[in-house]
Design a protein around this motif. Structure first.
Motif, PDB file in Angstrom:
ATOM      1  N   ALA A   1     -40.600   2.247  14.807  1.00 51.26           N
ATOM      2  CA  ALA A   1     -41.151   0.884  14.796  1.00 51.26           C
ATOM      3  C   ALA A   1     -40.146  -0.129  15.330  1.00 51.26           C
ATOM      4  O   ALA A   1     -40.518  -1.140  15.921  1.00 51.26           O
ATOM      5  N   TYR A   2     -38.882   0.147  15.129  1.00 51.69           N
ATOM      6  CA  TYR A   2     -37.804  -0.678  15.674  1.00 51.69           C
ATOM      7  C   TYR A   2     -36.582   0.218  15.832  1.00 51.69           C
ATOM      8  O   TYR A   2     -36.595   1.389  15.430  1.00 51.69           O
ATOM      9  N   THR A   3     -35.527  -0.291  16.390  1.00 51.99           N
ATOM     10  CA  THR A   3     -34.375   0.511  16.790  1.00 51.99           C
ATOM     11  C   THR A   3     -33.835   1.431  15.701  1.00 51.99           C
ATOM     12  O   THR A   3     -33.603   2.599  15.944  1.00 51.99           O
ATOM     13  N   ASP A   4     -33.629   0.940  14.505  1.00 51.58           N
ATOM     14  CA  ASP A   4     -33.029   1.754  13.444  1.00 51.58           C
ATOM     15  C   ASP A   4     -34.049   2.461  12.553  1.00 51.58           C
ATOM     16  O   ASP A   4     -33.673   3.045  11.544  1.00 51.58           O
ATOM     17  N   ALA A   5     -35.314   2.424  12.915  1.00 48.19           N
ATOM     18  CA  ALA A   5     -36.351   3.086  12.103  1.00 48.19           C
ATOM     19  C   ALA A   5     -36.411   4.562  12.487  1.00 48.19           C
ATOM     20  O   ALA A   5     -37.228   4.989  13.294  1.00 48.19           O
ATOM     21  N   ARG A   6     -35.547   5.353  11.863  1.00 47.66           N
ATOM     22  CA  ARG A   6     -35.416   6.775  12.222  1.00 47.66           C
ATOM     23  C   ARG A   6     -36.414   7.671  11.480  1.00 47.66           C
ATOM     24  O   ARG A   6     -36.589   8.815  11.844  1.00 47.66           O
ATOM     25  N   GLN A   7     -37.016   7.137  10.419  1.00 50.00           N
ATOM     26  CA  GLN A   7     -38.020   7.901   9.671  1.00 50.00           C
ATOM     27  C   GLN A   7     -39.011   6.937   9.032  1.00 50.00           C
ATOM     28  O   GLN A   7     -38.725   5.749   8.899  1.00 50.00           O
ATOM     29  N   ASP A   8     -40.162   7.455   8.637  1.00 51.90           N
ATOM     30  CA  ASP A   8     -41.151   6.634   7.941  1.00 51.90           C
ATOM     31  C   ASP A   8     -40.559   6.170   6.616  1.00 51.90           C
ATOM     32  O   ASP A   8     -39.793   6.894   5.977  1.00 51.90           O
ATOM     33  N   ARG A   9     -40.922   4.965   6.215  1.00 51.22           N
ATOM     34  CA  ARG A   9     -40.415   4.426   4.950  1.00 51.22           C
ATOM     35  C   ARG A   9     -41.517   3.618   4.276  1.00 51.22           C
ATOM     36  O   ARG A   9     -42.138   2.756   4.903  1.00 51.22           O
ATOM     37  N   ALA A  10     -41.759   3.919   3.011  1.00 55.90           N
ATOM     38  CA  ALA A  10     -42.735   3.161   2.224  1.00 55.90           C
ATOM     39  C   ALA A  10     -42.162   1.785   1.890  1.00 55.90           C
ATOM     40  O   ALA A  10     -40.964   1.630   1.650  1.00 55.90           O
ATOM     41  N   GLY A  11     -43.039   0.796   1.861  1.00 52.09           N
ATOM     42  CA  GLY A  11     -42.636  -0.546   1.471  1.00 52.09           C
ATOM     43  C   GLY A  11     -42.857  -0.773  -0.016  1.00 52.09           C
ATOM     44  O   GLY A  11     -43.312   0.106  -0.750  1.00 52.09           O
ATOM     45  N   ARG A  12     -42.530  -1.964  -0.452  1.00 56.50           N
ATOM     46  CA  ARG A  12     -42.608  -2.293  -1.873  1.00 56.50           C
ATOM     47  C   ARG A  12     -44.038  -2.219  -2.421  1.00 56.50           C
ATOM     48  O   ARG A  12     -44.238  -1.845  -3.563  1.00 56.50           O
TER      49      ARG A  12
ATOM     50  N   PHE B   1     -52.840  -3.129   3.867  1.00 58.31           N
ATOM     51  CA  PHE B   1     -51.780  -3.514   4.797  1.00 58.31           C
ATOM     52  C   PHE B   1     -51.535  -2.350   5.745  1.00 58.31           C
ATOM     53  O   PHE B   1     -52.043  -1.249   5.540  1.00 58.31           O
ATOM     54  N   GLU B   2     -50.763  -2.605   6.777  1.00 57.91           N
ATOM     55  CA  GLU B   2     -50.307  -1.554   7.679  1.00 57.91           C
ATOM     56  C   GLU B   2     -48.791  -1.552   7.664  1.00 57.91           C
ATOM     57  O   GLU B   2     -48.168  -2.608   7.624  1.00 57.91           O
ATOM     58  N   ARG B   3     -48.226  -0.352   7.686  1.00 55.17           N
ATOM     59  CA  ARG B   3     -46.784  -0.254   7.854  1.00 55.17           C
ATOM     60  C   ARG B   3     -46.434  -0.808   9.229  1.00 55.17           C
ATOM     61  O   ARG B   3     -47.226  -0.696  10.174  1.00 55.17           O
ATOM     62  N   LEU B   4     -45.264  -1.381   9.359  1.00 54.48           N
ATOM     63  CA  LEU B   4     -44.790  -1.907  10.632  1.00 54.48           C
ATOM     64  C   LEU B   4     -44.784  -0.783  11.656  1.00 54.48           C
ATOM     65  O   LEU B   4     -44.244   0.294  11.413  1.00 54.48           O
ATOM     66  N   GLY B   5     -45.443  -1.001  12.788  1.00 49.90           N
ATOM     67  CA  GLY B   5     -45.501   0.001  13.848  1.00 49.90           C
ATOM     68  C   GLY B   5     -46.667   0.963  13.723  1.00 49.90           C
ATOM     69  O   GLY B   5     -46.802   1.881  14.527  1.00 49.90           O
ATOM     70  N   SER B   6     -47.533   0.759  12.736  1.00 45.81           N
ATOM     71  CA  SER B   6     -48.661   1.666  12.516  1.00 45.81           C
ATOM     72  C   SER B   6     -49.969   0.892  12.594  1.00 45.81           C
ATOM     73  O   SER B   6     -50.017  -0.299  12.289  1.00 45.81           O
ATOM     74  N   SER B   7     -51.029   1.583  12.978  1.00 42.74           N
ATOM     75  CA  SER B   7     -52.351   0.959  12.960  1.00 42.74           C
ATOM     76  C   SER B   7     -53.194   1.513  11.809  1.00 42.74           C
ATOM     77  O   SER B   7     -54.334   1.109  11.621  1.00 42.74           O
ATOM     78  N   ARG B   8     -52.633   2.415  11.035  1.00 45.69           N
ATOM     79  CA  ARG B   8     -53.348   3.011   9.898  1.00 45.69           C
ATOM     80  C   ARG B   8     -53.290   2.062   8.698  1.00 45.69           C
ATOM     81  O   ARG B   8     -52.219   1.701   8.223  1.00 45.69           O
ATOM     82  N   THR B   9     -54.440   1.670   8.216  1.00 46.59           N
ATOM     83  CA  THR B   9     -54.511   0.779   7.060  1.00 46.59           C
ATOM     84  C   THR B   9     -54.306   1.590   5.786  1.00 46.59           C
ATOM     85  O   THR B   9     -54.900   2.638   5.600  1.00 46.59           O
ATOM     86  N   ARG B  10     -53.435   1.092   4.941  1.00 40.31           N
ATOM     87  CA  ARG B  10     -53.167   1.717   3.646  1.00 40.31           C
ATOM     88  C   ARG B  10     -53.730   0.823   2.561  1.00 40.31           C
ATOM     89  O   ARG B  10     -53.770  -0.390   2.703  1.00 40.31           O
ATOM     90  N   ARG B  11     -54.139   1.447   1.476  1.00 44.98           N
ATOM     91  CA  ARG B  11     -54.738   0.712   0.360  1.00 44.98           C
ATOM     92  C   ARG B  11     -53.954   0.997  -0.913  1.00 44.98           C
ATOM     93  O   ARG B  11     -53.601   2.141  -1.182  1.00 44.98           O
TER      94      ARG B  11
END
Length: 183
Positions: free
Chosen positions: A70-81, A115-125
């Motif tokens: 999603a951005y330069t240092d995003a080396r793996q998927d990460r869940a948000g708060r 919401f969607e994770r940054l860089g994703s188009s998949r909506t999460r609930r």
């Protein structure tokens, strides 16, 4: 403080959003934790976010997560708060510091639980209870056009003013002990 806790007892075991207002250092975060521990969500996560400490560039990744690349240092998927708090409570500390350009994104996540994770188009609930705190006068911020009225409405299902410690002298020693134990 007893009167405040009696008032809060009405919403402790509900899914109602709670807005805690008061000066810095009055124990708003401790009250938020107590609300969580007394709720049916107590076995799920209590996740704290210091909104005042987030830069605008970190806001989305921190609250909603990101996908690899999603951005330069995003080396793996990460869940948000929001994901981390799913089923539990999300405590938004210093909500009055949220920049106006971030407010619609937060509002959508609170209103719809989506919401969607940054860089994703998949909506999460998610299913998250919101507790927010601030020392700001949010009504004045709304009047000045710096805080969205609809966001305040969503945060303000139940509002509690936390009196300053000068009005709660009996709470000073227990609070001091609590914070000394953390040191």
């Amino acid at each position: 403080m007893r009167r405040l806790m009696d008032d809060l007892a009405r919403v402790t075991d509900s899914d109602a959003s709670v807005l805690l207002l008061g000066e810095n250092g009055t124990g708003k975060s401790l009250i938020a934790q107590r609300l969580h521990r007394g709720s049916s969500r107590r076995d799920k996560a209590f996740v704290r976010v210091d909104i005042g400490g987030l830069t605008p560039t970190l806001f989305e990744a921190e609250l909603f997560g990101h996908v690899r690349g999603a951005y330069t240092d995003a080396r793996q998927d990460r869940a948000g708060r929001f994901e981390l708090a799913d089923g539990g409570t999300l405590f938004l500390d210093e909500i009055g510091n949220l920049p106006s350009e971030q407010q619609p994104k937060l509002l959508r996540a609170i209103e719809d639980g989506e919401f969607e994770r940054l860089g994703s188009s998949r909506t999460r609930r998610v299913d998250v209870r919101i507790i927010a705190a601030t020392n700001a006068d949010l009504d004045a911020e709304v009047a000045a056009g710096r805080f969205r009225r609809d966001l305040l409405y969503r945060l303000n299902t139940f509002q509690a003013r936390v009196p300053p410690l000068v009005e709660r002298r009996d709470d000073i020693l227990p609070l001091a002990r609590h914070y000394l134990a953390l040191a």
